[in-house]
Design a protein around this motif. Structure first.
Motif, short mmCIF file in Angstrom:
data_model
loop_
_atom_site.label_atom_id
_atom_site.label_comp_id
_atom_site.label_asym_id
_atom_site.label_seq_id
_atom_site.Cartn_x
_atom_site.Cartn_y
_atom_site.Cartn_z
N ILE A 137 0.85 -1.19 0.00
CA ILE A 137 0.00 0.00 0.00
C ILE A 137 0.88 1.24 0.00
CG2 ILE A 137 -1.72 1.31 1.31
CD1 ILE A 137 -2.59 -1.41 2.52
N LEU A 138 0.55 2.19 -0.85
CA LEU A 138 1.20 3.50 -0.85
C LEU A 138 0.14 4.54 -0.55
CD1 LEU A 138 3.59 5.44 -1.34
CD2 LEU A 138 2.96 5.43 -3.77
N GLY A 139 0.25 5.21 0.60
CA GLY A 139 -0.66 6.28 0.96
C GLY A 139 -0.07 7.62 0.60
N LEU A 140 -0.78 8.39 -0.18
CA LEU A 140 -0.34 9.73 -0.60
C LEU A 140 -1.34 10.74 -0.04
CD1 LEU A 140 0.62 8.93 -4.31
CD2 LEU A 140 2.17 9.15 -2.35
N TYR A 141 -0.98 11.35 1.08
CA TYR A 141 -1.93 12.16 1.85
C TYR A 141 -1.55 13.64 1.83
CZ TYR A 141 -4.66 8.38 3.87
OH TYR A 141 -5.53 7.33 4.04
N THR A 142 -2.59 14.48 1.74
CA THR A 142 -2.41 15.92 1.92
C THR A 142 -2.74 16.33 3.36
OG1 THR A 142 -4.67 16.44 1.21
CG2 THR A 142 -2.99 16.34 -0.49
N GLY A 143 -3.48 15.49 4.08
CA GLY A 143 -3.86 15.78 5.46
C GLY A 143 -3.03 14.97 6.44
N GLY A 144 -2.26 15.64 7.29
CA GLY A 144 -1.37 14.94 8.22
C GLY A 144 -2.11 14.09 9.24
N THR A 145 -3.22 14.60 9.76
CA THR A 145 -3.98 13.82 10.74
C THR A 145 -4.60 12.59 10.08
OG1 THR A 145 -4.46 15.80 12.04
CG2 THR A 145 -5.90 13.91 12.37
N LEU A 146 -5.08 12.74 8.85
CA LEU A 146 -5.63 11.61 8.12
C LEU A 146 -4.55 10.57 7.84
CD1 LEU A 146 -7.85 13.62 5.61
CD2 LEU A 146 -8.64 12.34 7.60
N ALA A 147 -3.35 11.03 7.49
CA ALA A 147 -2.24 10.10 7.25
C ALA A 147 -1.91 9.34 8.53
CB ALA A 147 -1.02 10.87 6.76
N HIS A 148 -1.92 10.03 9.65
CA HIS A 148 -1.61 9.39 10.94
C HIS A 148 -2.67 8.33 11.27
CE1 HIS A 148 -0.05 8.94 14.97
NE2 HIS A 148 -1.21 9.30 15.50
N GLU A 149 -3.93 8.66 11.05
CA GLU A 149 -5.01 7.71 11.31
C GLU A 149 -4.86 6.47 10.44
OE1 GLU A 149 -9.75 8.16 11.85
OE2 GLU A 149 -9.04 8.60 9.82
#
Length: 251
Positions: A91-103
């Motif tokens: 899985i590669l997560g590409l997030y603009t939201g830091g809290t969402l990435a942490h979750e």
């Protein structure tokens, strides 16, 4: 409602003590925090659970946490994806939201183990924003990474967030969808399948238009989930279909 990343261990007891003095109902989501047992506040583990718990309280309904709000609908999605078999690669997560990435990182580590399943990138981190706008505004960095993932046999699932509202890109779904279409086409040419899962944070009143943004991602081939937590869990299911009995219980 109290939402936070994990407080420092020395601060957490003080927060818990303060919460006990509040006479009103309290829902707490401190992502990844190990709270003390007991207390009157309702502690939940994900952002969507916090919203659901509050809505249930206001409506006078009972509430209990569930991995997916619509297990039957999720089973239908899995049946549609089942002929492809488990996703090959991580899985590669590409997030603009830091809290969402942490979750997402917390959920995937819990379901798939602490390592070996892939990586989650917070593209709002200083590493990616020095000298350039935040990725909610400038989609180029995420687009470049997503296109590159199409040629990486170690990536089988792309996980992404999309954040609407003032200060965000005027049409953030378009560049994300175009990059995923290019990545998926490249993977197909090389004999691989690349799955995409996304969630959108926004409302019908946001200037970008929630329904239109969701529809654009869906046309590109993304499985668009109603929350970041559900998106992360679906990503885990694509890697490990044997998790379905655990995650799809009705109660």
């Amino acid at each position: 409602v109290l939402i936070s990343k994990p407080p420092h261990p020395e601060v957490l007891p003080r927060i818990e003590a303060a919460l006990e003095k509040i006479g009103k109902p309290v829902v707490v989501c401190c992502l990844g925090a190990a709270r003390s047992p007991g207390g009157r506040s309702l502690w939940v583990r994900t952002l969507d659970a916090a919203a659901d718990a509050v809505a249930a309280r206001l409506a006078g309904r009972s509430w209990s946490p569930r991995a997916f709000g619509d297990p039957a609908g999720l089973r239908a999605r899995l049946d549609r994806l089942a002929p492809h078999g488990p996703a090959a690669g991580g899985i590669l997560g590409l997030y603009t939201g830091g809290t969402l990435a942490h979750e997402a990182r917390l959920l995937l580590a819990e379901l798939l183990g602490p390592e070996g399943w892939g990586r989650i990138l917070d593209l709002g981190d200083d590493l990616y924003t020095v000298g350039r706008p935040h990725p909610m505004i400038d989609p180029q960095v995420r687009g470049d990474l997503l296109r590159a993932a199409g040629g990486d046999p170690g990536v089988g699932v792309v996980l992404a967030d999309l954040v609407l509202g003032t200060g965000s890109h005027a049409d953030p779904a378009a560049p994300l969808a175009e990059a995923f279409e290019a990545a998926r086409a490249r993977a197909a040419r090389e004999g691989r399948r690349l799955a995409g899962i996304a969630s959108v944070v926004g409302t019908a009143g946001d200037r970008q238009g929630l329904a239109a943004q969701v529809a654009r991602l869906a046309r590109a081939g993304f499985e668009v989930m109603p929350s970041n937590a559900e998106a992360a869990r679906l990503a885990a299911l694509l890697i490990r279909p044997d998790l379905a009995p655990r995650l799809l219980e009705e109660e």
